[in-house]
Design a protein around this motif. Structure first.
Motif, PDB file in Angstrom:
ATOM      1  N   VAL A   1       4.689 -46.728  -5.672  1.00 34.46           N
ATOM      2  CA  VAL A   1       4.224 -47.427  -4.473  1.00 34.46           C
ATOM      3  C   VAL A   1       5.146 -47.101  -3.308  1.00 34.46           C
ATOM      4  O   VAL A   1       6.378 -47.280  -3.413  1.00 34.46           O
ATOM      5  N   MET A   2       4.581 -46.632  -2.201  1.00 33.74           N
ATOM      6  CA  MET A   2       5.310 -46.442  -0.944  1.00 33.74           C
ATOM      7  C   MET A   2       6.595 -45.641  -1.110  1.00 33.74           C
ATOM      8  O   MET A   2       7.647 -45.983  -0.565  1.00 33.74           O
ATOM      9  N   GLY A   3       6.520 -44.568  -1.879  1.00 33.42           N
ATOM     10  CA  GLY A   3       7.677 -43.708  -2.021  1.00 33.42           C
ATOM     11  C   GLY A   3       8.715 -44.171  -3.020  1.00 33.42           C
ATOM     12  O   GLY A   3       9.819 -43.619  -3.077  1.00 33.42           O
ATOM     13  N   TYR A   4       8.382 -45.171  -3.819  1.00 35.63           N
ATOM     14  CA  TYR A   4       9.302 -45.688  -4.836  1.00 35.63           C
ATOM     15  C   TYR A   4       8.627 -45.662  -6.198  1.00 35.63           C
ATOM     16  O   TYR A   4       7.405 -45.820  -6.307  1.00 35.63           O
ATOM     17  N   VAL A   5       9.440 -45.498  -7.232  1.00 36.30           N
ATOM     18  CA  VAL A   5       8.969 -45.727  -8.592  1.00 36.30           C
ATOM     19  C   VAL A   5       9.504 -47.088  -9.000  1.00 36.30           C
ATOM     20  O   VAL A   5      10.679 -47.408  -8.777  1.00 36.30           O
ATOM     21  N   ASN A   6       8.629 -47.916  -9.588  1.00 34.59           N
ATOM     22  CA  ASN A   6       8.963 -49.322  -9.812  1.00 34.59           C
ATOM     23  C   ASN A   6       8.631 -49.758 -11.229  1.00 34.59           C
ATOM     24  O   ASN A   6       7.614 -49.338 -11.796  1.00 34.59           O
ATOM     25  N   LEU A   7       9.482 -50.615 -11.770  1.00 36.07           N
ATOM     26  CA  LEU A   7       9.160 -51.376 -12.968  1.00 36.07           C
ATOM     27  C   LEU A   7       8.901 -52.806 -12.518  1.00 36.07           C
ATOM     28  O   LEU A   7       9.751 -53.413 -11.861  1.00 36.07           O
ATOM     29  N   ILE A   8       7.734 -53.327 -12.857  1.00 32.19           N
ATOM     30  CA  ILE A   8       7.354 -54.658 -12.403  1.00 32.19           C
ATOM     31  C   ILE A   8       7.007 -55.519 -13.611  1.00 32.19           C
ATOM     32  O   ILE A   8       6.030 -55.265 -14.322  1.00 32.19           O
ATOM     33  N   GLU A   9       7.824 -56.531 -13.847  1.00 35.30           N
ATOM     34  CA  GLU A   9       7.588 -57.531 -14.884  1.00 35.30           C
ATOM     35  C   GLU A   9       7.637 -58.903 -14.212  1.00 35.30           C
ATOM     36  O   GLU A   9       8.209 -59.038 -13.120  1.00 35.30           O
ATOM     37  N   PRO A  10       7.075 -59.950 -14.809  1.00 34.00           N
ATOM     38  CA  PRO A  10       7.117 -61.270 -14.179  1.00 34.00           C
ATOM     39  C   PRO A  10       8.529 -61.732 -13.824  1.00 34.00           C
ATOM     40  O   PRO A  10       8.737 -62.371 -12.794  1.00 34.00           O
ATOM     41  N   GLY A  11       9.521 -61.400 -14.655  1.00 33.32           N
ATOM     42  CA  GLY A  11      10.877 -61.848 -14.389  1.00 33.32           C
ATOM     43  C   GLY A  11      11.840 -60.760 -13.959  1.00 33.32           C
ATOM     44  O   GLY A  11      13.054 -61.012 -13.867  1.00 33.32           O
ATOM     45  N   PHE A  12      11.308 -59.567 -13.672  1.00 35.88           N
ATOM     46  CA  PHE A  12      12.203 -58.445 -13.374  1.00 35.88           C
ATOM     47  C   PHE A  12      11.486 -57.384 -12.557  1.00 35.88           C
ATOM     48  O   PHE A  12      10.346 -57.018 -12.858  1.00 35.88           O
ATOM     49  N   HIS A  13      12.179 -56.903 -11.524  1.00 36.24           N
ATOM     50  CA  HIS A  13      11.700 -55.762 -10.743  1.00 36.24           C
ATOM     51  C   HIS A  13      12.828 -54.735 -10.641  1.00 36.24           C
ATOM     52  O   HIS A  13      13.987 -55.088 -10.388  1.00 36.24           O
ATOM     53  N   LEU A  14      12.476 -53.466 -10.795  1.00 31.92           N
ATOM     54  CA  LEU A  14      13.389 -52.361 -10.513  1.00 31.92           C
ATOM     55  C   LEU A  14      12.690 -51.424  -9.538  1.00 31.92           C
ATOM     56  O   LEU A  14      11.538 -51.049  -9.747  1.00 31.92           O
ATOM     57  N   HIS A  15      13.391 -51.060  -8.449  1.00 32.04           N
ATOM     58  CA  HIS A  15      12.838 -50.162  -7.445  1.00 32.04           C
ATOM     59  C   HIS A  15      13.794 -48.986  -7.249  1.00 32.04           C
ATOM     60  O   HIS A  15      14.982 -49.184  -6.956  1.00 32.04           O
ATOM     61  N   LEU A  16      13.287 -47.761  -7.404  1.00 31.44           N
ATOM     62  CA  LEU A  16      14.072 -46.548  -7.193  1.00 31.44           C
ATOM     63  C   LEU A  16      13.301 -45.633  -6.242  1.00 31.44           C
ATOM     64  O   LEU A  16      12.141 -45.299  -6.505  1.00 31.44           O
ATOM     65  N   ARG A  17      13.937 -45.239  -5.160  1.00 28.21           N
ATOM     66  CA  ARG A  17      13.264 -44.350  -4.220  1.00 28.21           C
ATOM     67  C   ARG A  17      13.086 -42.977  -4.838  1.00 28.21           C
ATOM     68  O   ARG A  17      14.003 -42.430  -5.462  1.00 28.21           O
ATOM     69  N   LEU A  18      11.899 -42.416  -4.692  1.00 33.39           N
ATOM     70  CA  LEU A  18      11.635 -41.077  -5.215  1.00 33.39           C
ATOM     71  C   LEU A  18      12.607 -40.072  -4.595  1.00 33.39           C
ATOM     72  O   LEU A  18      12.831 -40.071  -3.385  1.00 33.39           O
ATOM     73  N   GLY A  19      13.193 -39.255  -5.423  1.00 32.63           N
ATOM     74  CA  GLY A  19      14.135 -38.250  -4.961  1.00 32.63           C
ATOM     75  C   GLY A  19      15.564 -38.715  -4.864  1.00 32.63           C
ATOM     76  O   GLY A  19      16.464 -37.918  -4.595  1.00 32.63           O
ATOM     77  N   SER A  20      15.816 -40.016  -5.092  1.00 34.54           N
ATOM     78  CA  SER A  20      17.180 -40.531  -4.972  1.00 34.54           C
ATOM     79  C   SER A  20      18.001 -40.308  -6.236  1.00 34.54           C
ATOM     80  O   SER A  20      19.230 -40.435  -6.210  1.00 34.54           O
TER      81      SER A  20
END
Length: 213
Positions: A182-201
């Motif tokens: 989503v929007m240039g990021y790869v994300n793990l989305i769980e009800p109690g946890f989010h991880l966001h990493l920008r693509l290419g970072s």
């Protein structure tokens, strides 16, 4: 003051440890750490907080070095769909945010539990320039982070996802969901946890005694 004339930003007059011990009373919150182009967020009620030496421990999964914190600021400036999402910023001596605690149940739990600590109003900070340069445009299939997260999801086993900054550490354990782009990021989305990493970072990973880094 009423809810309509409270300052947007206000310093709290207490030690970081004293403020941290009040977190269980703030309802459902998001505890967020960030480093570079990565953000690690735990969502839910903080059931237990303890001070262990110079470390503030939120349960067993979040730790903050109290010696690094110089002040705590309450910010009321985030409003979405008519609801205020107040946040506490645990800041270092340069004003950098080491840990954020964002209220997910509106302003009332924060205003009720922190009213006795409200200090001077602060001038809202101007938008600070990004601390990191925009990364190169990378196709999702060429991103090391996307590849690893997809691999872990397909494996189907439990993992620990942790982020360590200079002053804080936070972890989540569970079976990773399918990564979302989503929007240039790869994300793990769980009800109690989010991880966001920008693509290419993320250039790549290596294996250590701690696991994948």
């Amino acid at each position: 003051m009423t809810g309509t004339d409270l300052p947007t930003r206000q310093e709290l007059i207490a030690t970081p440890a004293e403020i941290g011990l009040l977190l269980p009373g703030l309802g459902r919150v998001m505890v967020a750490l960030s480093a570079g182009s990565a953000a690690h967020e735990r969502i839910g009620r903080v059931a237990h907080v303890a001070r262990r030496g110079g470390t503030l421990c939120l349960g067993e999964d979040t730790e903050l070095d109290l010696d690094a914190v110089r002040r705590v600021v309450l910010d009321r400036g985030s409003v979405m769909r008519g609801q205020v999402y107040p946040r506490l910023e645990f800041q270092d001596s340069a004003g950098m945010v080491l840990m954020r605690v964002v209220g997910m149940e509106g302003a009332a739990p924060f205003e009720t539990n922190l009213a006795h600590l409200l200090g001077p109003a602060l001038i809202p900070d101007e938008a600070a320039p990004s601390a990191t340069e925009p990364g190169p445009e990378v196709a999702p299939e060429d991103c090391a982070a996307t590849a690893l997260l997809r691999r872990l999801h397909k494996a189907g086993g439990p993992v620990r996802v942790a982020l360590r900054t200079g002053a804080a550490w936070q972890a989540w354990e569970g079976v990773p969901p399918e990564p979302r782009l989503v929007m240039g990021y790869v994300n793990l989305i769980e009800p109690g946890f989010h991880l966001h990493l920008r693509l290419g970072s993320v250039a790549g990973f290596h294996v250590s005694e701690e696991g994948w880094e």
